[in-house]
Design an enzyme around this catalytic site. Structure first.
Site, PDB file in Angstrom:
ATOM      1  CG  HIS A 184     -19.840   1.031   2.969  1.00  0.00           C
ATOM      2  ND1 HIS A 184     -20.617   1.292   4.029  1.00  0.00           N
ATOM      3  CD2 HIS A 184     -19.915   2.315   2.242  1.00  0.00           C
ATOM      4  CE1 HIS A 184     -21.153   2.818   4.043  1.00  0.00           C
ATOM      5  NE2 HIS A 184     -20.555   3.351   3.248  1.00  0.00           N
ATOM      6  CB  CYS A 200     -20.551   5.330   0.185  1.00  0.00           C
ATOM      7  SG  CYS A 200     -18.893   6.016   0.418  1.00  0.00           S
TER       8      CYS A 200
END
Length: 236
Positions: A184, A200
Site C-alpha cells: 500500500h 505490510c
C-alpha cells in the site's frame, strides 16, 4: 661581581626558558572544525511532483529526502526465472520489483516489516482498492488500544490524508484466505527503504498508483525472507 639578587633573577629566567618548547617544536594552532556537509541529491524526477487529479491531493515529494536508488525506475531484471507480472519484495534491500518483459523490471523503493512483524513467502494478489478504508486488525488493537475506533467492528478509518493505506492497497491472499498483509501507499519519504511497518509493504503514494496501473489480479507476490538483524517496529 654579580650581586646575588641579579644572579637569582637571571637563573629564574633561564629556568623558565629551559622548560618551554623551542618555537619549531610548538604544536600548530587548531583550525576551526568544519561540520560535514550532507550530500546534495539530484533533482527529483517529474513523476514525483504534486498529483491533483485524485480524489485527495497528493503533495510533491520534498527534495533531498529520498535517495536516488529508491526512486521508481526501470532496471535489469534481477529475477530472470520469474514470469512477467511477478512482484518480488526484497526487505533487506528496500526494493519491490515488478518483473517485466525482455529482461527488464520496474523497481520501487519500499518500506517493509520490522523484525517483530516480518512476513515472508508467496501470496496471490487477490484484488486492489483505490483509496481504501483502513481497518485495524484485532492483533494490532491488542498492542495499541487507542486504535480501537478503527477496528473492523467500528467500520475502520475513512480514506484520505492520514489513512495508513494511502492512495492504493493491494491485498495478499494465501490459499484463498486473507493474510491481512498489504502492499500500500502512505510511506513517509524519510522511512522509504527501511523496515518500520507491521509486516505490510509500503510505497510512496506516487509509486503505488503506478504499480496499481501495471499489475493484474491473480499475480504472484513473493516476499523474500529478511537476513538483517532485529530492527525498529512501527505502527503500520
Amino acid at each position: 661581581m654579580l650581586k646575588r639578587r641579579s644572579f637569582l633573577a637571571g637563573g629564574a629566567a633561564l629556568g623558565l626558558s629551559a622548560c618551554g618548547l623551542p618555537a619549531r617544536d610548538m604544536a600548530p594552532p587548531l583550525s576551526p572544525r568544519i561540520p560535514p556537509q550532507a550530500p546534495v541529491m539530484p533533482p527529483l524526477p517529474a513523476h514525483y511532483g504534486a498529483i491533483t487529479d485524485e480524489p485527495f491531493p497528493i503533495p510533491a515529494l520534498p527534495e533531498n529526502v529520498v535517495p536516488p536508488h529508491l526512486w521508481r525506475q526501470e532496471v535489469d531484471n534481477p529475477f530472470p526465472h520469474d514470469p512477467p507480472g511477478t512482484i518480488i519484495v526484497d526487505p533487506d534491500a528496500g526494493f519491490l520489483h515488478l518483473v517485466g518483459q525482455n529482461g527488464r523490471a520496474m523497481r520501487y523503493g519500499a518500506g517493509t516489516g520490522a523484525d517483530a512483524f516480518a512476513w515472508s513467502g508467496d501470496a496471490r494478489l487477490q484484488f486492489c482498492r483505490s483509496w481504501p478504508r483502513w481497518r485495524a486488525p484485532d492483533q494490532m488493537i491488542a498492542r495499541q488500544p487507542e486504535l480501537a475506533p478503527y477496528s473492523v467492528a467500528n467500520g475502520g478509518m475513512a480514506p484520505g490524508p492520514g489513512n495508513p493505506l494511502g492512495a492504493r492497497a493491494l491485498y495478499l491472499f494465501q490459499n484463498g484466505e486473507d493474510t491481512l498483509y498489504r502492499i500500500h501507499g502512505a510511506c513517509e519519504p524519510e522511512y522509504l527503504g527501511q523496515a518500520v511497518s507491521s509486516g505490510c509493504v509500503r510505497l510512496l503514494d506516487h509509486d503505488v498508483i503506478d504499480l496499481h496501473e501495471r499489475v493484474q489480479h491473480g499475480t504472484t507476490i513473493r516476499v523474500l525472507p529478511s537476513l538483517a538483524p532485529a530492527r525498529f517496529a512501527g505502527l503500520y
